[in-house]
Design an enzyme around this catalytic site. Structure first.
Site, PDB file in Angstrom:
ATOM      1  N   LYS A   1       2.157  -2.079  10.816  1.00  9.97           N
ATOM      2  CA  LYS A   1       2.454  -1.010   9.856  1.00  9.97           C
ATOM      3  C   LYS A   1       1.654   0.251  10.202  1.00  9.97           C
ATOM      4  CE  LYS A   1       3.872  -4.362   6.470  1.00  9.97           C
ATOM      5  NZ  LYS A   1       3.525  -5.330   5.442  1.00  9.97           N
TER       6      LYS A   1
ATOM      7  N   GLN B   1      -1.044  -6.398   1.262  1.00  9.93           N
ATOM      8  CA  GLN B   1      -0.439  -7.432   2.105  1.00  9.93           C
ATOM      9  C   GLN B   1      -0.542  -8.795   1.415  1.00  9.93           C
ATOM     10  OE1 GLN B   1       1.209  -6.828   5.125  1.00  9.93           O
ATOM     11  NE2 GLN B   1       1.824  -8.949   4.801  1.00  9.93           N
TER      12      GLN B   1
ATOM     13  N   ASP C   1       6.472  -0.870  -1.774  1.00 10.32           N
ATOM     14  CA  ASP C   1       7.048  -2.192  -1.507  1.00 10.32           C
ATOM     15  C   ASP C   1       8.147  -2.518  -2.524  1.00 10.32           C
ATOM     16  OD1 ASP C   1       6.576  -3.846   0.583  1.00 10.32           O
ATOM     17  OD2 ASP C   1       4.758  -4.770  -0.238  1.00 10.32           O
TER      18      ASP C   1
END
Ligand code: NAP
Length: 292
Positions: free
Chosen positions: A54, A98, A121
């Protein structure tokens, strides 16, 4: 006739090039550089490699990345304090925690602490609600990538019979909701199958578009696919190791047999996989643009 392969690598490359231009334009016209904060707790090797990927994607597109790597025994309170700081940091437009988090941390408490306007997200209940009512702000990344592969891959969605195999909160449910919206690139007639579905093949054989996110190799065989259908294989299953010691991956679809029946199909790897991070980048740029 053998199916056309929809390459996620190629579609992702095109979208990343578009984003690079958008980022340069944002800097020039509004003096804004989008920023993504990633939070990693612990050293799970898969999570470390996702976060690294990322960060690299951000660098290439011109997005600032702020990486917070915390030890595995970080108390939940400390993590919540960091989220609060990131919520209040003007340089940060998107926050990504994460997953999975270590067992002593309540994942939902952490995800729900993220400012919904920085939730790139798309997992915060506010954004899930916005998605359901058709006011999509940050679509979850894997479903958004699936939609791009369908639309940019040239499959018409309006009125199409679309069958999703799988009903998880991160793939099956949101992609089903996205594809039934009264919008361009959606407007499909959606059916969702799961482990309690009777006669799954009866449903999948009707599908003009078949999205498979079951996490089971060969869950879909050639006799379950309508000739000419578009098949999107989301599954990532380790089915052994290559001679060089790397994990050998397969999707949920019996690719070799299904590609002789389908009209279009995504491979694994190189299909949905490359799209997920790309859509995270897209949401981050969108968050920067939406900031008042
Ligand atoms: P998950 O949470 O395990 O959900 C799997 C879903 O599939 C469940 O709803 C389950 O039904 C259903 N299912 C399982 N076996 C089935 C079968 N034989 N017939 C019908 N339905 C079946 O998995 P997930 O997180 O959605 O992920 C699915 C797959 O996509 C995994 O292989 C994962 O690694 C992959 N994935 C890839 C990406 C990417 O970026 N490429 C991103 C996310 C996930 P029940 O609800 O009844 O149990």
């Amino acid at each position: 006739m053998t199916a056309e392969i929809i390459s996620g690598k190629e579609v992702a490359k095109t979208i990343r090039a578009e984003l690079t231009e958008e980022v340069a334009d944002l800097k020039q016209t509004r003096g804004i550089v989008p920023g993504l904060a990633t939070v990693l707790v612990g050293e799970d090797p898969a999570s470390v490699s996702y976060v690294t990927a990322k960060g690299k994607a951000c660098d290439k597109i011109g997005i600032n990345s702020f990486q917070h790597n915390l030890p595995a025994d970080t108390p939940e309170d400390e993590l919540l304090k960091l989220i609060d700081q990131l919520n209040n940091n003007d340089e940060v437009n998107g926050i990504l925690v994460q997953l999975p988090l270590p067992g002593h941390i309540d994942e939902n408490r952490v995800l729900y602490a993220i400012d919904p306007d920085k939730d790139v997200d798309g997992f915060h209940p506010v954004n899930v609600g916005r998605l359901v009512i058709g006011e999509e702000v940050f679509p979850p990344c894997t479903p958004a990538g699936i939609r791009e592969l369908i639309v940019r891959g040239g499959t018409p969605t309006e009125g199409a019979e679309l069958v999703v195999v799988g009903r998880s909160n991160i793939v099956g449910k949101p992609v089903a909701v996205m594809m039934l919206q009264k919008k361009d690139g959606a407007n499909a007639t959606v059916t969702v199958c799961h482990t309690r579905t009777r006669n799954m093949a009866e449903h999948t054989r009707r599908a003009d578009i078949l999205i498979v996110a079951a996490g089971r190799p060969r869950a879909i065989t050639a006799d379950m696919v309508k000739p000419g259908a578009t098949v999107i294989d989301v599954g990532v299953n380790r089915i052994g190791t290559t001679s060089s010691g790397k994990a050998k991956l397969a999707g949920d679809v019996d690719f070799e047999a299904v590609k002789e029946v389908a009209g279009k199909i995504t491979p694994v790897p190189g299909g949905v996989g490359p799209m997920t991070i790309t859509m995270l980048m897209k949401n981050t740029v969108k968050a920067a643009k939406l900031k008042p």
